[in-house]
Write an enzyme that holds these catalytic residues in place. Structure first.
Site, mmCIF file in Angstrom:
data_model
loop_
_atom_site.group_PDB
_atom_site.id
_atom_site.type_symbol
_atom_site.label_atom_id
_atom_site.label_comp_id
_atom_site.label_asym_id
_atom_site.label_seq_id
_atom_site.Cartn_x
_atom_site.Cartn_y
_atom_site.Cartn_z
ATOM 1 N N GLY A 103 76.106 31.307 7.597
ATOM 2 C CA GLY A 103 74.879 30.574 7.865
ATOM 3 C C GLY A 103 73.915 31.457 8.620
ATOM 4 N N GLN A 127 66.954 33.778 13.910
ATOM 5 C CA GLN A 127 67.843 34.945 13.926
ATOM 6 C C GLN A 127 67.255 36.143 13.202
ATOM 7 O OE1 GLN A 127 71.448 32.490 12.621
ATOM 8 N NE2 GLN A 127 72.374 34.016 13.953
ATOM 9 N N CYS A 148 78.867 34.008 15.768
ATOM 10 C CA CYS A 148 77.428 33.981 15.499
ATOM 11 C C CYS A 148 76.970 35.402 15.224
ATOM 12 C CB CYS A 148 76.684 33.410 16.701
ATOM 13 S SG CYS A 148 74.899 33.331 16.457
ATOM 14 N N LEU A 149 76.190 35.584 14.163
ATOM 15 C CA LEU A 149 75.709 36.924 13.822
ATOM 16 C C LEU A 149 74.800 37.489 14.912
ATOM 17 C CD1 LEU A 149 74.952 36.363 10.026
ATOM 18 C CD2 LEU A 149 76.940 37.503 11.033
ATOM 19 N N HIS A 202 75.721 24.194 13.908
ATOM 20 C CA HIS A 202 75.474 25.493 14.539
ATOM 21 C C HIS A 202 74.065 25.995 14.218
ATOM 22 C CE1 HIS A 202 76.914 29.667 15.780
ATOM 23 N NE2 HIS A 202 75.800 29.946 15.121
ATOM 24 N N GLU A 203 73.685 25.906 12.939
ATOM 25 C CA GLU A 203 72.358 26.426 12.542
ATOM 26 C C GLU A 203 71.229 25.569 13.102
ATOM 27 O OE1 GLU A 203 72.532 29.294 11.633
ATOM 28 O OE2 GLU A 203 74.593 29.261 10.914
ATOM 29 N N HIS A 246 70.428 26.445 16.547
ATOM 30 C CA HIS A 246 69.569 27.635 16.643
ATOM 31 C C HIS A 246 68.089 27.260 16.653
ATOM 32 C CE1 HIS A 246 71.992 31.257 16.637
ATOM 33 N NE2 HIS A 246 72.719 30.860 15.609
HETATM 34 CO CO CO Z 1 74.551 31.610 15.052
#
Ligand code: CO
Length: 161
Positions: free
Chosen positions: A46, A51, A90-91, A132-133, A136
């Site tokens: 995701g 991000q 998380c990226l 999660h997204e 963000h």
């Molecule tokens: Co993340």
């Protein structure tokens, strides 16, 4: 298409409340396409627009199930039920994972890239990825809400979001 640079914590853009999309135009389409390409390149499941440094309410998710790639603009959780606890990465936060409490099932309303309303019902890992997204988009990172956080830098990483 282009792979964009993934912003890392503590970049302040990750802490902003992202703004609603009002124009479903070619810029949005390019953003969505680039976000998907960036997510796949990073082997994530995701990605949220903040991000890649864009403070707009846009997410892409692909947890490897039959849904494939899901693009959602202005997503909003309108129903939630139950609880699950599980690991997340998380990226934007390399080398950390954490156990995070999430709703087990959610219903999400949003729009596709052309501004058509869409509704998605998700459970288990897909529901986790969406929560999660969407966090963000509100400036929330999993490390803010995790029950426990652990360093995974010495091991192969879990799936990133
Ligand atoms: Co993340």
């Amino acid at each position: 298409m282009a792979i964009r640079i993934i912003v890392k914590d503590p970049d302040p853009v990750l802490r902003e409340r992202a703004i609603q999309v009002t124009k479903f135009n070619s810029n949005l389409h390019k953003l969505l396409t680039d976000m998907a390409e960036t997510m796949y390149d990073a082997e994530g499941v995701g990605l949220a627009a903040p991000q890649v440094g864009i403070s707009k309410r846009v997410i892409v998710v692909d947890v490897g199930d039959d849904n494939g790639l899901i693009e959602m603009v202005n997503p909003e959780i309108v129903e939630q039920e139950g609880e699950q606890i599980g690991p997340e990465g998380c990226l934007s936060i390399p080398n950390l994972n954490g156990d995070v409490r999430r709703f087990q099932q959610i219903k999400v309303n949003g729009f596709d890239r052309n501004g058509k309303p869409i509704t998605l019902e998700a459970s288990d890992y897909l529901a986790r990825a969406f929560q999660h997204e969407i966090d963000h988009l509100n400036g929330v990172l999993f490390t803010d809400i995790a029950d426990s956080i652990y360093d995974v830098s010495a091991k192969p990483r879990g799936r990133g979001e």
